[in-house]
Design an enzyme around this catalytic site. Sequence first.
Site, short mmCIF file in Angstrom:
data_model
loop_
_atom_site.label_atom_id
_atom_site.label_comp_id
_atom_site.label_asym_id
_atom_site.label_seq_id
_atom_site.Cartn_x
_atom_site.Cartn_y
_atom_site.Cartn_z
N ALA A 1 -14.47 8.37 11.08
CA ALA A 1 -15.02 7.23 11.83
C ALA A 1 -15.04 7.55 13.32
CB ALA A 1 -14.18 5.99 11.55
N GLN B 1 -7.61 0.38 12.50
CA GLN B 1 -7.07 -0.65 11.59
C GLN B 1 -6.78 -1.95 12.32
OE1 GLN B 1 -5.57 2.27 8.07
NE2 GLN B 1 -3.99 1.11 9.05
N SER C 1 -13.23 -2.03 10.85
CA SER C 1 -13.48 -2.13 12.31
C SER C 1 -12.53 -1.20 13.05
CB SER C 1 -13.21 -3.54 12.82
OG SER C 1 -14.00 -4.49 12.17
N THR C 2 -13.06 -0.56 14.08
CA THR C 2 -12.24 0.21 15.02
C THR C 2 -12.48 -0.34 16.42
OG1 THR C 2 -12.35 2.19 13.63
CG2 THR C 2 -11.78 2.54 15.93
N TYR D 1 -0.11 4.28 -2.36
CA TYR D 1 -0.31 5.65 -1.88
C TYR D 1 0.58 6.63 -2.66
CZ TYR D 1 -2.72 3.39 2.01
OH TYR D 1 -3.57 2.63 2.76
N ALA E 1 -19.08 2.06 11.89
CA ALA E 1 -20.09 3.08 11.59
C ALA E 1 -20.80 2.71 10.29
CB ALA E 1 -19.40 4.43 11.42
N ARG F 1 0.84 -1.21 0.00
CA ARG F 1 0.00 0.00 0.00
C ARG F 1 0.87 1.26 0.00
NH1 ARG F 1 -2.56 -2.93 3.58
NH2 ARG F 1 -2.13 -1.63 5.39
N TYR G 1 -12.81 9.10 1.71
CA TYR G 1 -13.94 8.89 2.62
C TYR G 1 -13.56 9.29 4.05
CZ TYR G 1 -12.25 4.50 4.77
OH TYR G 1 -11.55 3.56 5.48
C1 LIG Z 1 -7.36 4.18 6.21
S1 LIG Z 1 -8.29 4.53 7.66
C2 LIG Z 1 -9.39 5.76 7.02
C3 LIG Z 1 -10.07 6.59 8.07
C4 LIG Z 1 -10.98 7.66 7.49
N1 LIG Z 1 -10.23 8.61 6.71
C5 LIG Z 1 -11.77 8.42 8.56
O1 LIG Z 1 -11.76 9.65 8.53
O2 LIG Z 1 -12.40 7.78 9.41
C6 LIG Z 1 -9.21 3.06 7.82
C7 LIG Z 1 -9.59 2.78 9.26
O3 LIG Z 1 -10.56 3.73 9.67
C8 LIG Z 1 -11.51 3.11 10.51
N2 LIG Z 1 -12.79 3.09 9.80
C9 LIG Z 1 -13.03 3.29 8.49
N3 LIG Z 1 -14.33 3.17 8.21
C10 LIG Z 1 -14.94 2.88 9.38
C11 LIG Z 1 -16.28 2.61 9.75
N4 LIG Z 1 -17.27 2.59 8.86
N5 LIG Z 1 -16.53 2.35 11.05
C12 LIG Z 1 -15.55 2.34 11.98
N6 LIG Z 1 -14.27 2.57 11.68
C13 LIG Z 1 -13.97 2.84 10.40
C14 LIG Z 1 -11.03 1.68 10.74
O4 LIG Z 1 -10.21 1.67 11.91
C15 LIG Z 1 -10.23 1.42 9.49
O5 LIG Z 1 -9.30 0.39 9.65
#
Ligand SMILES: C[S@@+](CC[C@H](N)C(=O)[O-])C[C@H]1O[C@@H](n2cnc3c(N)ncnc32)[C@H](O)[C@@H]1O
Length: 279
Positions: free
Chosen positions: A127, A169, A239-240, A73, A212, A69, A95
């Site tokens: 998130a 992550q 997942s968070t 990136y 979420a 990745r 997103y």
């Molecule tokens: C590359 S990061 C991107 C975060 C994104 N830019 C944000 O503002 O939330 C990806 C991580 O964000 C979190 N994440 C992304 N989508 C999510 C969701 N729908 N619910 C909970 N956590 C989320 C997870 O921890 C995931 O592994």
Amino acid sequence: MENAKKGELVIVGTGISVAGQMTLATKSHIENADIVFMGIMNKVGEHAVRKLNANSISLDDLYEEGKSRALTYKQMTDRIVQAVIDGQKVCAAFYGHAGVFVTPSHDAINQVRELGYSATMLPGVSAEDCLIADLGIDPSKFGCQSYEATQFLFRDYRIDPHMTQIIWQIGLVGEASLSVLDATHNRPGLALLTEILLEHYPDDHELIIYEAPTLPISEPVIQKVTLSNLINAETTLVSTLVIPSLGLPAYRQDRLSKLGLTEQQVVSFRNPTSITEGN
Ligand SMILES: C[S@@+](CC[C@H](N)C(=O)[O-])C[C@H]1O[C@@H](n2cnc3c(N)ncnc32)[C@H](O)[C@@H]1O
């Protein structure tokens, strides 16, 4: 020739649920861009952006199983920066919040500015913002530590169990190669994370694995699991992990006395009913 159009860059976040969490400013920048690059990872979200600007191009084609990745990136950054150099008014939409756990957004802004073009980032709904709302966690109550799962495993960090822990992550925890695109490789990482957390929390401490909703009609996924059972938890790439606080730490009497305060005074200032009753 003076007619060359000067490029510029605006980076925006579409929110986690694109329908409803995109700000008016973000919408306007998408509509008015010459070209929009999308790192949205979600077809419904891409569709919403394309409806605002037909010249919207997904960056998802750069992801490949087995490819780092870090390289993906870099290639995303190169595409965005090149379009600015070509003189276009560029919008890059990621997103969530485009600056939260997103490498190419920050890299592109830095490179574009170094080249002398204008580059800005707008805030978005991340998130973590959704989590605060859905789980009713106010980061001010206990304090909050928020970090990336694998980085936490690999480095000599300190956690404070009195603070809420937000661990991002978790679906990729312990995955060092950066080259897998699913959450099926994280069992050794989850086992090691459990071992570290057991130094700070009882094994029956209840953790939350949170997702979420990405569509306004969906509900959040809130999976509760004890620390000893974290290893068996279902995790995905979105997942968070949330670890609730063990409670506030004791007052530091030495610091209070340096400010001429007592614990009793501070408690009464923070509890208005006791002040009224005392009067
Ligand atoms: C590359 S990061 C991107 C975060 C994104 N830019 C944000 O503002 O939330 C990806 C991580 O964000 C979190 N994440 C992304 N989508 C999510 C969701 N729908 N619910 C909970 N956590 C989320 C997870 O921890 C995931 O592994």
